[in-house]
Design a protein around this motif. Sequence first.
Motif, mmCIF file in Angstrom:
data_model
loop_
_atom_site.group_PDB
_atom_site.id
_atom_site.type_symbol
_atom_site.label_atom_id
_atom_site.label_comp_id
_atom_site.label_asym_id
_atom_site.label_seq_id
_atom_site.Cartn_x
_atom_site.Cartn_y
_atom_site.Cartn_z
ATOM 1 N N HIS A 1 0.845 -1.191 0.000
ATOM 2 C CA HIS A 1 0.000 0.000 0.000
ATOM 3 C C HIS A 1 0.885 1.247 0.000
ATOM 4 O O HIS A 1 1.913 1.280 0.673
ATOM 5 C CB HIS A 1 -0.890 -0.012 1.245
ATOM 6 N N PRO A 2 0.534 2.280 -0.756
ATOM 7 C CA PRO A 2 1.401 3.471 -0.832
ATOM 8 C C PRO A 2 1.615 4.167 0.506
ATOM 9 O O PRO A 2 2.589 4.904 0.671
ATOM 10 C CB PRO A 2 0.677 4.384 -1.826
ATOM 11 N N TYR A 3 0.735 3.940 1.495
ATOM 12 C CA TYR A 3 0.941 4.548 2.802
ATOM 13 C C TYR A 3 2.041 3.845 3.602
ATOM 14 O O TYR A 3 2.648 4.448 4.486
ATOM 15 C CB TYR A 3 -0.348 4.502 3.640
ATOM 16 N N LEU A 4 2.234 2.558 3.326
ATOM 17 C CA LEU A 4 3.114 1.749 4.181
ATOM 18 C C LEU A 4 4.548 2.262 4.261
ATOM 19 O O LEU A 4 5.080 2.442 5.363
ATOM 20 C CB LEU A 4 3.092 0.289 3.726
ATOM 21 N N PRO A 5 5.234 2.522 3.142
ATOM 22 C CA PRO A 5 6.613 3.008 3.277
ATOM 23 C C PRO A 5 6.707 4.363 3.956
ATOM 24 O O PRO A 5 7.710 4.660 4.618
ATOM 25 C CB PRO A 5 7.117 3.060 1.828
ATOM 26 N N LYS A 6 5.676 5.182 3.823
ATOM 27 C CA LYS A 6 5.709 6.499 4.459
ATOM 28 C C LYS A 6 5.625 6.399 5.977
ATOM 29 O O LYS A 6 6.127 7.270 6.689
ATOM 30 C CB LYS A 6 4.576 7.368 3.908
ATOM 31 N N ALA A 7 4.989 5.334 6.467
ATOM 32 C CA ALA A 7 4.868 5.141 7.909
ATOM 33 C C ALA A 7 5.992 4.287 8.466
ATOM 34 O O ALA A 7 6.580 4.620 9.494
ATOM 35 C CB ALA A 7 3.520 4.496 8.233
ATOM 36 N N ALA A 8 6.306 3.182 7.802
ATOM 37 C CA ALA A 8 7.306 2.246 8.324
ATOM 38 C C ALA A 8 8.729 2.612 7.912
ATOM 39 O O ALA A 8 9.678 2.291 8.634
ATOM 40 C CB ALA A 8 6.980 0.826 7.852
ATOM 41 N N PHE A 9 8.891 3.270 6.762
ATOM 42 C CA PHE A 9 10.207 3.698 6.275
ATOM 43 C C PHE A 9 10.139 5.193 5.946
ATOM 44 O O PHE A 9 10.206 5.589 4.779
ATOM 45 C CB PHE A 9 10.607 2.913 5.017
ATOM 46 N N PRO A 10 10.012 6.047 6.940
ATOM 47 C CA PRO A 10 9.714 7.467 6.677
ATOM 48 C C PRO A 10 10.818 8.217 5.939
ATOM 49 O O PRO A 10 10.554 9.295 5.417
ATOM 50 C CB PRO A 10 9.492 8.044 8.078
ATOM 51 N N LEU A 11 12.029 7.687 5.871
ATOM 52 C CA LEU A 11 13.114 8.371 5.157
ATOM 53 C C LEU A 11 13.275 7.865 3.728
ATOM 54 O O LEU A 11 14.163 8.326 3.006
ATOM 55 C CB LEU A 11 14.438 8.186 5.907
ATOM 56 N N LEU A 12 12.436 6.932 3.312
ATOM 57 C CA LEU A 12 12.605 6.256 2.030
ATOM 58 C C LEU A 12 11.815 6.960 0.933
ATOM 59 O O LEU A 12 10.589 7.049 0.993
ATOM 60 C CB LEU A 12 12.157 4.801 2.155
ATOM 61 N N GLY A 13 12.517 7.457 -0.092
ATOM 62 C CA GLY A 13 11.857 8.021 -1.265
ATOM 63 C C GLY A 13 11.643 6.958 -2.320
ATOM 64 O O GLY A 13 12.472 6.048 -2.475
ATOM 65 N N LEU A 14 10.529 7.025 -3.039
ATOM 66 C CA LEU A 14 10.199 6.037 -4.070
ATOM 67 C C LEU A 14 10.403 6.638 -5.449
ATOM 68 O O LEU A 14 9.943 7.745 -5.730
ATOM 69 C CB LEU A 14 8.755 5.563 -3.904
ATOM 70 N N MET A 15 11.094 5.884 -6.313
ATOM 71 C CA MET A 15 11.386 6.347 -7.670
ATOM 72 C C MET A 15 11.050 5.226 -8.648
ATOM 73 O O MET A 15 11.453 4.069 -8.439
ATOM 74 C CB MET A 15 12.851 6.775 -7.798
ATOM 75 N N GLU B 1 -10.351 -5.370 2.335
ATOM 76 C CA GLU B 1 -10.578 -4.259 1.412
ATOM 77 C C GLU B 1 -10.844 -2.952 2.156
ATOM 78 O O GLU B 1 -11.144 -1.939 1.525
ATOM 79 C CB GLU B 1 -11.778 -4.568 0.500
ATOM 80 N N GLY B 2 -10.752 -2.967 3.483
ATOM 81 C CA GLY B 2 -11.059 -1.787 4.269
ATOM 82 C C GLY B 2 -9.940 -0.767 4.261
ATOM 83 O O GLY B 2 -8.909 -0.932 3.599
ATOM 84 N N HIS B 3 -10.156 0.303 5.019
ATOM 85 C CA HIS B 3 -9.184 1.389 5.064
ATOM 86 C C HIS B 3 -7.864 0.885 5.624
ATOM 87 O O HIS B 3 -7.828 0.121 6.601
ATOM 88 C CB HIS B 3 -9.723 2.539 5.910
ATOM 89 N N TRP B 4 -6.778 1.345 5.026
ATOM 90 C CA TRP B 4 -5.438 0.879 5.408
ATOM 91 C C TRP B 4 -5.159 1.088 6.887
ATOM 92 O O TRP B 4 -4.686 0.180 7.578
ATOM 93 C CB TRP B 4 -4.393 1.617 4.564
#
Length: 510
Positions: A265-279, A403-406
Amino acid sequence: MARPYALSRREITLVLFSIMIFLVFYNFEATSDFFTNSNLPGISSNPTVDGGLDMDIYGDWVSDDRRISSVHKQQEKEYASEGDIWLKSERVSEAQKQVIFGNIGVNDGFMHWGQDMPETRIAKHVAGFSIMDNVIMCNGTIFIVTDSPSSFPSLGSIASSAGNSHEAPLPVEWVVLSIEQARDILGSYGGLIQGTSWLSYDAIPSNYTLFSLWKTHSSLNTSTSLDPFRPPRRLFFPNIPTYEGIQPDLNGPIIRRQRSDSGFHPYLPKAAFPLLGLMYKEDWEDYALMEMPFVFERVVVADFGAAARSANDVPPFALPLVGLYASKDWWEPIRQNLAKFLHVNYNTQNLNSEQEKTIVTYISRQDAINGSRLRSADHNALVNALETLHESNDFEVNIVSSEGHWAERLTAVAQSNIILGVYGDSLADSVFMRPSERSALMEFFPADVFTRDAETAVRSLGIHYIAWWNDRRFETDSLPPVAPGSDPAQEVQIDPAAVVHAILEVVTRT
């Protein structure tokens, strides 16, 4: 000649009075300080005493430009613990900032190596997962520069062809160069991509990409390792575009496009890996079109195709789980990151505490459009059995939809000790459950179907695992053979009474 106009005494008085009022309010702060001077009799220097002027105007709120006023009170509640993700800025020491950000300046993105060509070094490797320093990308091709190619694994063990994951990479994708060849082909200068980068070379995403990459990355964090351990800065997906489908006409109407599936889920890296940018693929192509070599200071490569060509008895994502050594608690920093973000208890369960309840979460797939789900009668019976279990003071029960909210789903998972669900991608989040000696994952399969993905993942974290075929129960020492099945939407039958009995056995196990 006209006689000059002379101001009257009244007009002069009004002008002087206006100037005095202007000066007083223009210099309001200095005037206020004068009248609140503690040396003057009868004047208090404390604005909170006797209803001081500052207290009347401002109250007791202290401005801090570094915080957003609408959220800082929520994030710094009295019950927030030292480990919560919402920390006051002064709690982050300079040493911690140094570990996270390093000494990178605005002019540190360029290298001029001349004849001293950066040489690639391999730090860790199992098939499909590698950690290397000084890997160079130019025009979309990845170069390994070494005069000792025999000290490296084969390219087919490192990566796969972008067009066919069953084959080794093509010469335009990955190349091994000698130092002399590199000088001729790559020149004497280029860009520098600082810190640790992750590179997921697969065109088909996996739910366990982040899990496998972090285990590979964590193999550097051992008591015997001399390599510095820093969090990753960015994750490249060279073969996955940002959006699905064909790019629409830029001159046509605006069309909302679906983001590509990256396996999480696109929210997951922002919460669990907050320093990780996606390219994504477009970013990778930008680097390629610049026609400039870029040196990866350190890169962690994951290629499930290369792993699959070597793996026999474990899923491809699991090779670093069994083949690379890391500290016992290698996953804990990431699990705790997510728990802190969701503001749930991030500590391991204290089995000796009478206040600790066993939290059971059933991840239902009844609302899913695709994939297997429980037979309706069995789903309803399981929900009723769990609600009966919930009536006990020792249990809390969550029933959430896949299928519910992340945030709702992950909040339930992150504080759970036991998770139940039909096999499939929705159980990949089980790695975030709260660990203890009594934590367990129970996975429901159609008869004669079994896959090891979830079992391998949670077992690597010390979490107990039970598979079910209706009322037949399989544990780690008695698992059935792997059989993916031919019908991904097959209905699953279970015995809810047997499942609840197994839950009670797990939580009373000593």
